[in-house]
Motif scaffolding. Structure first.
Motif, mmCIF file in Angstrom:
data_model
loop_
_atom_site.group_PDB
_atom_site.id
_atom_site.type_symbol
_atom_site.label_atom_id
_atom_site.label_comp_id
_atom_site.label_asym_id
_atom_site.label_seq_id
_atom_site.Cartn_x
_atom_site.Cartn_y
_atom_site.Cartn_z
ATOM 1 N N TRP A 175 0.803 -1.222 0.000
ATOM 2 C CA TRP A 175 0.000 0.000 0.000
ATOM 3 C C TRP A 175 0.839 1.277 0.000
ATOM 4 O O TRP A 175 0.432 2.309 -0.563
ATOM 5 C CB TRP A 175 -0.957 -0.019 1.207
ATOM 6 C CG TRP A 175 -2.035 1.017 1.111
ATOM 7 C CD1 TRP A 175 -2.229 2.068 1.963
ATOM 8 C CD2 TRP A 175 -3.054 1.125 0.100
ATOM 9 N NE1 TRP A 175 -3.302 2.817 1.554
ATOM 10 C CE2 TRP A 175 -3.823 2.248 0.409
ATOM 11 C CE3 TRP A 175 -3.376 0.386 -1.045
ATOM 12 C CZ2 TRP A 175 -4.910 2.652 -0.374
ATOM 13 C CZ3 TRP A 175 -4.447 0.793 -1.823
ATOM 14 C CH2 TRP A 175 -5.198 1.901 -1.490
ATOM 15 N N ARG A 223 12.977 -2.526 -1.524
ATOM 16 C CA ARG A 223 11.837 -1.613 -1.676
ATOM 17 C C ARG A 223 12.296 -0.164 -1.579
ATOM 18 O O ARG A 223 11.821 0.708 -2.298
ATOM 19 C CB ARG A 223 10.787 -1.895 -0.604
ATOM 20 C CG ARG A 223 10.032 -3.150 -0.913
ATOM 21 C CD ARG A 223 9.062 -3.536 0.170
ATOM 22 N NE ARG A 223 8.503 -4.837 -0.168
ATOM 23 C CZ ARG A 223 7.822 -5.596 0.666
ATOM 24 N NH1 ARG A 223 7.593 -5.200 1.892
ATOM 25 N NH2 ARG A 223 7.355 -6.755 0.279
ATOM 26 N N LYS A 225 -5.354 2.205 8.157
ATOM 27 C CA LYS A 225 -6.326 1.332 8.835
ATOM 28 C C LYS A 225 -5.698 -0.044 9.021
ATOM 29 O O LYS A 225 -4.847 -0.427 8.216
ATOM 30 C CB LYS A 225 -7.636 1.259 8.036
ATOM 31 C CG LYS A 225 -7.530 0.585 6.644
ATOM 32 C CD LYS A 225 -7.580 -0.910 6.685
ATOM 33 C CE LYS A 225 -7.177 -1.557 5.412
ATOM 34 N NZ LYS A 225 -6.853 -2.981 5.503
ATOM 35 N N THR A 264 -9.808 4.898 3.656
ATOM 36 C CA THR A 264 -9.925 5.427 2.294
ATOM 37 C C THR A 264 -11.367 5.445 1.780
ATOM 38 O O THR A 264 -11.749 6.363 1.055
ATOM 39 C CB THR A 264 -9.056 4.578 1.337
ATOM 40 O OG1 THR A 264 -7.856 4.223 2.032
ATOM 41 C CG2 THR A 264 -8.703 5.331 0.091
ATOM 42 N N ASP A 280 11.739 2.069 5.064
ATOM 43 C CA ASP A 280 11.301 0.662 5.117
ATOM 44 C C ASP A 280 12.479 -0.174 5.599
ATOM 45 O O ASP A 280 13.642 0.222 5.438
ATOM 46 C CB ASP A 280 10.827 0.173 3.740
ATOM 47 C CG ASP A 280 9.911 -1.045 3.858
ATOM 48 O OD1 ASP A 280 8.706 -0.902 3.582
ATOM 49 O OD2 ASP A 280 10.399 -2.128 4.241
ATOM 50 N N ARG A 333 3.786 -10.841 3.338
ATOM 51 C CA ARG A 333 2.567 -11.497 2.899
ATOM 52 C C ARG A 333 2.878 -12.482 1.770
ATOM 53 O O ARG A 333 3.807 -12.302 1.011
ATOM 54 C CB ARG A 333 1.527 -10.488 2.450
ATOM 55 C CG ARG A 333 2.055 -9.336 1.717
ATOM 56 C CD ARG A 333 0.980 -8.442 1.197
ATOM 57 N NE ARG A 333 0.245 -7.792 2.239
ATOM 58 C CZ ARG A 333 -1.049 -7.537 2.160
ATOM 59 N NH1 ARG A 333 -1.733 -7.910 1.127
ATOM 60 N NH2 ARG A 333 -1.661 -6.892 3.115
HETATM 61 N N1 LIG Z 1 -6.487 2.086 2.879
HETATM 62 C C1 LIG Z 1 -6.468 1.018 2.127
HETATM 63 O O1 LIG Z 1 -7.269 0.834 1.211
HETATM 64 C C2 LIG Z 1 -5.407 -0.015 2.384
HETATM 65 C C3 LIG Z 1 -5.151 -1.009 1.421
HETATM 66 C C4 LIG Z 1 -4.158 -1.952 1.705
HETATM 67 C C5 LIG Z 1 -3.474 -1.909 2.902
HETATM 68 N N2 LIG Z 1 -3.776 -0.931 3.811
HETATM 69 C C6 LIG Z 1 -3.054 -0.889 5.093
HETATM 70 O O2 LIG Z 1 -1.723 -0.483 4.889
HETATM 71 C C7 LIG Z 1 -0.868 -1.081 5.865
HETATM 72 C C8 LIG Z 1 0.252 -1.824 5.165
HETATM 73 O O3 LIG Z 1 -0.306 -2.866 4.421
HETATM 74 P P1 LIG Z 1 0.500 -3.541 3.231
HETATM 75 O O4 LIG Z 1 -0.454 -4.445 2.581
HETATM 76 O O5 LIG Z 1 1.192 -2.508 2.423
HETATM 77 O O6 LIG Z 1 1.590 -4.383 4.056
HETATM 78 P P2 LIG Z 1 2.967 -4.975 3.515
HETATM 79 O O7 LIG Z 1 3.323 -6.077 4.445
HETATM 80 O O8 LIG Z 1 2.873 -5.249 2.054
HETATM 81 O O9 LIG Z 1 3.993 -3.766 3.691
HETATM 82 C C9 LIG Z 1 4.402 -3.289 4.939
HETATM 83 C C10 LIG Z 1 5.807 -2.695 4.803
HETATM 84 O O10 LIG Z 1 6.170 -2.112 6.067
HETATM 85 C C11 LIG Z 1 7.564 -2.398 6.290
HETATM 86 N N3 LIG Z 1 7.831 -2.296 7.723
HETATM 87 C C12 LIG Z 1 7.376 -3.096 8.727
HETATM 88 N N4 LIG Z 1 7.819 -2.651 9.919
HETATM 89 C C13 LIG Z 1 8.587 -1.558 9.672
HETATM 90 C C14 LIG Z 1 9.321 -0.663 10.491
HETATM 91 N N5 LIG Z 1 9.369 -0.811 11.812
HETATM 92 N N6 LIG Z 1 9.990 0.343 9.888
HETATM 93 C C15 LIG Z 1 9.954 0.510 8.552
HETATM 94 N N7 LIG Z 1 9.281 -0.317 7.718
HETATM 95 C C16 LIG Z 1 8.588 -1.329 8.278
HETATM 96 C C17 LIG Z 1 7.768 -3.792 5.720
HETATM 97 O O11 LIG Z 1 9.117 -4.026 5.421
HETATM 98 C C18 LIG Z 1 6.875 -3.737 4.465
HETATM 99 O O12 LIG Z 1 7.604 -3.303 3.330
HETATM 100 C C19 LIG Z 1 -1.781 -1.999 6.702
HETATM 101 O O13 LIG Z 1 -2.163 -1.329 7.853
HETATM 102 C C20 LIG Z 1 -2.976 -2.233 5.797
HETATM 103 O O14 LIG Z 1 -4.151 -2.513 6.524
HETATM 104 C C21 LIG Z 1 -4.685 0.007 3.568
#
Ligand SMILES: NC(=O)c1ccc[n+]([C@@H]2O[C@H](COP(=O)([O-])OP(=O)(O)OC[C@H]3O[C@@H](n4cnc5c(N)ncnc54)[C@H](O)[C@@H]3O)[C@@H](O)[C@H]2O)c1
Length: 374
Positions: free
Chosen positions: A33, A59, A115, A143, A54, A369
């Motif tokens: 995201w 990434r 969220k 969103t 990150d 994931r």
């Molecule tokens: N608003 C929306 O429509 C929407 C859609 C998808 C995901 N999300 C939310 O976004 C968030 C992330 O989801 P995602 O699917 O991208 O997860 P993801 O696992 O794909 O990505 C998370 C990233 O955070 C990094 N990370 C973890 N801990 C960290 C830290 N301490 N410091 C720096 N980087 C760190 C990881 O390396 C990873 O690259 C979640 O809360 C999810 O619910 C929101």
């Protein structure tokens, strides 16, 4: 990065956006995201992305090429230690939200956290208190509250075009993306919960949830939830990462009209002038039903991008020094997720919302994931 005022950010020259300097923002979390948030932030005229952060170096390198002006770092503390940074946007896994958001607020940064708001109701409340104490803006990325079709349905409900709402039925299913650390309820539930709370402006009294961990042991990838609202409305939500095709469809059935909201389609909102009229029996046992099947209307929906509107709202809150009106809703969403998880863990028993401690998502280590190949 060019910083004309020498104080950490560019002065926007001569425009009616006054002489406010661009807001210096850092984004943490560049997984699935985060890149969308980065694109949204880069579209905003009075925002400069100063940091991307990150733990994953690949990434960082990829996104660094898209945003060459920003410092790429795997040290979150670097963002917090920079006095010129105004705000932090957090898009990391659920179980990190509280820790990272609390640290940002502690460091005096306005904070946008994706969220679900926090891994527990107690932690959501703590973040709200912290933001209040520090006089900082705090927002949760919900969103769908900025989605034009969702807003159109809200308008139809508020103007009473649908009449009395009887029930709502929703499906949010897709093949993937499986998560290994949280259930489908923590992942997808916040979307439907936030939409329902926004539309109905009431919290359910009770919730039941049944589901199955079909693929990864212990991680439910399908859930069927039913909520009972004080007004009598019943809502059913199906969530799944395991479905033959993507579907995001909600039917709202009212006494006057019915609506189908289907996200991502050419006609995302369709209003059906359909219903059933019931007339009391004139003689013993004989009631009359008359079915109405009128026009189907597809209202014009603006094409604004919810993500950009949402991020603009965060900037507006900071500029206007206003508290987000959606924080309490974001907290209620977490309470609903916890209550649904409690029901799930108890074989689908009805749970009074807000009752009991709920079941927080696993607090295990960072877990990538797993994509399920189509
Ligand atoms: N608003 C929306 O429509 C929407 C859609 C998808 C995901 N999300 C939310 O976004 C968030 C992330 O989801 P995602 O699917 O991208 O997860 P993801 O696992 O794909 O990505 C998370 C990233 O955070 C990094 N990370 C973890 N801990 C960290 C830290 N301490 N410091 C720096 N980087 C760190 C990881 O390396 C990873 O690259 C979640 O809360 C999810 O619910 C929101």
């Amino acid at each position: 990065m060019a910083r004309a005022d020498g104080s950490g950010a560019r002065i926007l020259g001569g425009s009616r956006r006054s002489r406010e300097r661009a807001l210096a923002v850092g984004l943490v979390g560049l997984g699935y995201w985060g890149p969308n948030l980065l694109r949204g932030l880069m579209e905003l005229a009075d925002v400069e992305v100063h940091y991307i952060c990150d733990l994953d170096e690949e990434r960082l390198a990829t996104l660094g090429r898209r945003c060459p002006g920003a410092t790429a770092t795997d040290h979150y503390e670097q963002l917090l230690d920079d006095p010129a940074l105004d705000a932090v946007v957090i898009a990391t896994p659920v179980f990190t939200h509280f820790k990272l958001a609390a640290a940002a607020l502690d460091a005096g940064k306005h904070t946008f956290v994706e969220k679900p708001f926090a891994p527990s109701t107690a932690q959501a409340r703590e973040l709200m208190e912290l933001a209040g104490e520090r006089d900082l803006r705090l927002m949760c990325g919900q969103t769908f509250l900025y989605s034009p079709p969702v807003r159109e349905v809200k308008r139809l409900i508020d103007t009473d075009e649908l009449g009395q709402i009887f029930f709502i039925s929703s499906s949010r299913v897709n093949l993937g993306l499986h998560q290994r650390d949280v259930s489908v309820i923590w992942d997808l539930g916040p979307h439907d919960f936030s939409i329902l709370l926004h539309w109905l402006e009431e919290m359910p009294e009770s919730i039941t949830a049944v589901g199955r961990d079909s693929i990864v042991p212990g991680i439910h990838d399908v859930a069927f939830m039913t909520m009972q609202f004080p007004s009598g409305i019943v809502a059913n939500v199906e969530l799944s990462w395991l479905a033959p095709s993507k579907l995001r469809r909600t039917a709202i059935v009212g006494s006057n009209k019915m609506v189908v909201y289907e996200d991502g389609t050419a006609e995302p909102v369709r209003v059906f002038d359909r219903g059933v009229e019931y007339r009391d029996p004139e003689t013993f046992g004989e009631y009359h039903l008359s079915y109405r099947s009128g026009d189907i209307r597809s209202p014009m929906i603006p094409s604004t991008e919810p993500l950009v509107t949402e991020l603009s709202e965060f900037v507006r809150l900071i500029r206007a020094h206003e508290t987000s009106s959606e924080l309490e809703l974001a907290r209620q969403v977490v309470t609903l997720v916890e209550s649904a998880e409690t029901s799930l863990a108890n074989g689908g028993l009805p749970v009074s919302v807000g009752e009991g401690p709920g079941v927080p998502p696993s607090l295990g280590g960072a877990s990538p994931r797993a994509r399920i190949a189509a």
